[in-house]
Every structure is written in C-alpha cells, then in structure tokens.
Design an enzyme around this catalytic site. Structure first.
Site, short mmCIF file in Angstrom:
data_model
loop_
_atom_site.label_atom_id
_atom_site.label_comp_id
_atom_site.label_asym_id
_atom_site.label_seq_id
_atom_site.Cartn_x
_atom_site.Cartn_y
_atom_site.Cartn_z
CG HIS A 227 -20.57 37.17 -22.61
ND1 HIS A 227 -21.73 37.64 -22.02
CD2 HIS A 227 -20.21 38.12 -23.52
CE1 HIS A 227 -22.06 38.81 -22.55
NE2 HIS A 227 -21.16 39.12 -23.44
O1 RIB Z 1 -23.32 36.34 -26.51
C1 RIB Z 1 -21.99 36.15 -26.07
C2 RIB Z 1 -21.34 35.04 -26.82
O2 RIB Z 1 -21.30 35.36 -28.20
C3 RIB Z 1 -19.87 34.81 -26.41
O3 RIB Z 1 -19.55 33.46 -26.58
C4 RIB Z 1 -19.10 35.64 -27.39
O4 RIB Z 1 -17.79 35.13 -27.63
C5 RIB Z 1 -19.94 35.48 -28.63
O5 RIB Z 1 -19.54 34.26 -29.26
#
Ligand code: RIB
Ligand code: CA
Length: 284
Positions: A227
């Site tokens: 992500h």
């Molecule tokens: O939903 C994904 C996010 O939440 C990313 O930034 C992961 O590292 C968590 O922090």
C-alpha cells in the site's frame, strides 16, 4: 535537482518497503521520517524508523517522533511492527532528532517539498490546524466504498478519523486508496528478487493475507500488499498513478463519503510497470 521528501510513517512492513524505495530513488532527497502511532505504538514505530534508516545506510536522515496512540495492526505487521524481525536490522547510532513534529514541519517545509503520509494522519492534521500548508501531500489511506478495518473504513483513516477529516478538508491531498493498493501485491517472486533483509520482514504479513482471503481479489497470490510504496511512488515520480477528482468528506468512522471537498484520488496505475520499478530499486 532532487525533490525534498518527508515521509510521515508508522513502520510497519509496507512502510519499510516505501521508505527503502524513497531512499533508493535519485529523484527525491529523503529529508526526514516523522513517526506516528499506527501499525504498532509510537515507541516501536519510531524505533523501527531508526533501524530501517541504519539498514539503508541513511543515518543522516533525521527521525522526528510525532503523535502517540494505540497500535492496531500487530496481527498483520507483528508485535514489533516488522514481522518479529526488527532485531535483525542494525541499531542506529543517531537518536530521535526532535519530538515536536509541528515545529519540524514549520521549520523544514520548502515550496518544493513533497510529504508522503503513510500512517494515521494525526501529525499532518496537527500541522494543518497550526496553519502550516503542505505544498504537495500524498496520502495512503481510505477506500471508496471499501475498508480493511470495517466494511467502509481503511486503517489509516479509521485510526484517527478526525485527523483524516481535517486532511481531506484542509490539506488538498492526493489520496491513494485501498481500491488501488489492494491490487498491488508484492508476490513471492518479487520478494525473492529484492533486498532479503526487507523480504525477511514479511512473514507475519504473508501469513495474515493467506489466512484472510479477499473476496474481491480471490486470485490473490501469496505476498504482501505494498500500500505505502504505491503512494510513495507517486511522490517520487508524479504521474505514476492516474488521478481523478472526487467530492469527498470523512464520516465519524473514518470512512470516505461523498462531500463538497474536491480531492484528487489515485484510481489506477500500470501495476506491472510499477512493480518492475519497485523491484529494480529494491534489489541489492
Ligand atoms: O490500510 C493500509 C495502511 O495501514 C498502510 O499504511 C499500512 O502500513 C497500515 O498503516
Ligand atoms: Ca503505514
């Protein structure tokens, strides 16, 4: 001339990949990591940020300790935030540079600085509420009609919904939501080709995804969802992601809802090309 980049982060396994991508990209000059609670508590996210910079041989990069709060994703990222492998990263001879994240932003944001926020938005919202404006702000968070903490709310926005609302309303962010990042999986072939120290952090995350299949991506191979690295790639090379403007707001749960605030949302990318970009830069 490299673009100054500050990453606001809650490392976090996918944060680790994002930070390494930035540190190994000549287009940007990594100026600081500002830490926030999120995947695990602030003490651990800060310790992990220091260790990651030591591994990346970037102990010149200051770490600024930001906002505390409860850890909320140890089931994904491990109790230490790095898959139980934080101890495999070297100690950083440097310590935290400052614990006043708002003052740090006030003193260090230049007109060409890009900030990538890849954790809960508490630090960013505090700066906005203090009248600081971000020249370019890329945020990993949210989901249009989907979530990973509830059916509608994504973790970073859910963890501090009021801060997310402030950033959507006042921060003029580029939002990189789950709708895109849930298609961006670093599979086992990718993990076998990149820095083994980073890949060694991914065991807990891989096990979590394998045990929690996504009905919207039933063909998802084994691996991790990067992500944060997707959002940081847009900070490194603007235009990597295809953006479209939406009228949005944030509800009390931290879910993105229709609203009057015009926000650029990353809707698509050439994932095979972006995967190759990441694989090349994260290989050692
Ligand atoms: O939903 C994904 C996010 O939440 C990313 O930034 C992961 O590292 C968590 O922090
Ligand atoms: Ca994160």
């Amino acid at each position: 001339m490299a673009t100054p980049l500050i990453i606001d982060t809650d490392p976090g396994v996918d944060d680790a990949f994002a930070i390494a991508l930035a540190a190994r990209s000549p287009e940007v000059d990594l100026r600081a990591l500002t830490t926030v609670f999120g995947n695990v508590g602030l003490e651990l996210t800060t310790a992990n940020a220091l260790r990651l910079l030591a591994h990346l041989k970037r102990t010149d990069v200051p770490v600024v300790k930001g906002s505390p709060g409860p850890g909320g994703a140890a089931d994904v990222h491990g109790e230490d935030g790095l898959g139980g492998q934080a101890h495999t990263l070297p100690e950083n001879p440097e310590s935290v540079k400052s614990e006043d994240v708002v003052q740090f932003f006030a003193d260090h944001l230049t007109p060409d600085t890009v900030v990538a926020a890849i954790g809960p938005l508490t630090n960013i919202a505090k700066a906005l509420d203090a009248g600081i404006m971000f020249p370019r702000l890329v945020v990993m968070g949210g989901g249009l009609g989907i979530g990973n903490m509830t059916l509608r709310a994504e973790f970073n926005f859910w963890a501090d919904a009021e801060a997310a609302r402030t950033v959507i309303r006042k921060g003029n962010p580029i939002v990189v939501p789950l709708n895109l990042t849930q298609r961006c999986i670093a599979d086992t072939a990718f993990l076998a080709n990149v820095d083994p120290v980073l890949s060694n952090l991914t065991g807990t995350y891989r096990e979590y995804l394998a045990a929690n299949p996504d009905q919207n991506h039933s063909d998802r191979p084994e691996g991790i969802l990067v992500h944060d690295a997707v959002a940081v790639a847009e900070a490194i090379v603007p235009g990597t992601l295809q953006l479209r403007t939406h009228g949005l707001d944030i509800d009390d749960e931290g879910a993105l809802v229709e609203g009057k605030h015009q926000v650029e949302v990353a809707e698509d990318c050439d994932w095979p090309a972006l995967r190759a970009f990441m694989e090349q830069r994260l290989s050692v």
